[in-house]
Design a protein around this motif. Structure first.
Motif, short mmCIF file in Angstrom:
data_model
loop_
_atom_site.label_atom_id
_atom_site.label_comp_id
_atom_site.label_asym_id
_atom_site.label_seq_id
_atom_site.Cartn_x
_atom_site.Cartn_y
_atom_site.Cartn_z
N LEU A 21 4.34 5.04 -8.35
CA LEU A 21 3.45 5.47 -6.95
C LEU A 21 2.25 6.15 -7.10
N GLU A 22 2.21 6.99 -7.76
CA GLU A 22 0.95 7.98 -8.01
C GLU A 22 0.09 7.07 -8.82
N ASP B 269 0.91 -1.21 0.09
CA ASP B 269 -0.03 -0.08 0.04
C ASP B 269 1.08 1.17 -0.04
N PRO B 270 0.88 2.06 -0.99
CA PRO B 270 1.79 3.45 -1.08
C PRO B 270 1.06 4.36 -0.48
N ARG B 271 0.03 4.33 0.23
CA ARG B 271 -0.66 5.39 0.92
C ARG B 271 -0.40 5.56 2.43
N GLU C 249 -1.32 4.69 -6.15
CA GLU C 249 -2.07 5.26 -5.16
C GLU C 249 -3.57 5.67 -5.86
N TYR C 250 -3.73 5.90 -7.20
CA TYR C 250 -4.99 6.45 -7.92
C TYR C 250 -5.86 5.26 -7.94
N LYS D 266 4.74 9.19 3.06
CA LYS D 266 4.44 7.80 2.31
C LYS D 266 5.63 7.52 1.36
N SER E 66 -7.41 4.30 -4.80
CA SER E 66 -8.40 5.28 -4.51
C SER E 66 -9.68 4.99 -5.38
#
Length: 177
Positions: free
Chosen positions: A144-145, A118-120, A148-149, A128, A152
């Motif tokens: 990583l972005e 979990d990158p969050r 996360e996206y 993070k 989400s």
């Protein structure tokens, strides 16, 4: 705990295996446990360095020991986001490793994300993994972005049930166009 001829416990051997990327030792530990996934995951999840509270996965990520990491990630029940004393997950550590080894570090991080890291997760400093990416490593930052996206955008199963189960509108929500 079972001891080897040298007297080292399986936990000690596991830590040593992670430090040296010694997959032969790791496989002999698996064999000593009869390749029992439950016993193996319990051993891995309960093994930590005393001072840092680093797990074998933290240690392997620190040095980019992909062969060891890959075997560990294939073991059912292994906790892939344990926190060490600083609250860092192995993903935090792998991102830091990428500062010195950008290509291989990005490869390791990608593998960790594919396995469900979990990158969050924020460490004790409120940071993070993405906060440790070097400024010039756009590929790792994008990876990583994106992770996360993607997380989400996932709707948890309990919310899926709530969203599709409206008391006033019994099942007709799916019929609206």
């Amino acid at each position: 705990m079972v001891e080897s001829e040298e007297g080292a416990s399986l936990s000690e051997q596991l830590l040593e295996s992670s430090r040296r990327n010694n997959t032969e030792l790791l496989l002999s530990i698996k064999s000593a446990l009869g390749n029992d996934q439950v016993k193996l995951s319990e051993l891995i999840n309960s093994t930590h360095e005393v001072i840092t509270n680093n797990s074998p996965l933290h240690i392997a990520c620190h040095s980019g020991h992909w062969e060891f990491i890959d075997i560990i990630l294939d073991i059912e029940g292994v906790e892939i986001d344990p926190a060490n004393r600083e609250g860092d997950t192995p993903l935090h550590v792998a991102v830091r490793y990428s500062a010195d080894e950008p290509e291989h570090g990005t490869f390791v991080v990608d593998g960790m994300l594919d396995a469900g890291s979990d990158p969050r997760i924020k460490n004790k400093h409120g940071l993070k993994p993405i906060d440790y990416v070097n400024k010039d490593n756009d590929k790792l930052r994008d990876l990583l972005e994106s992770a996360e996206y993607a997380i989400s955008m996932e709707i948890p199963p309990e919310q899926q049930l709530q969203n599709g189960d409206d008391e006033d509108d019994e099942g007709s929500a799916s019929d609206s166009d």
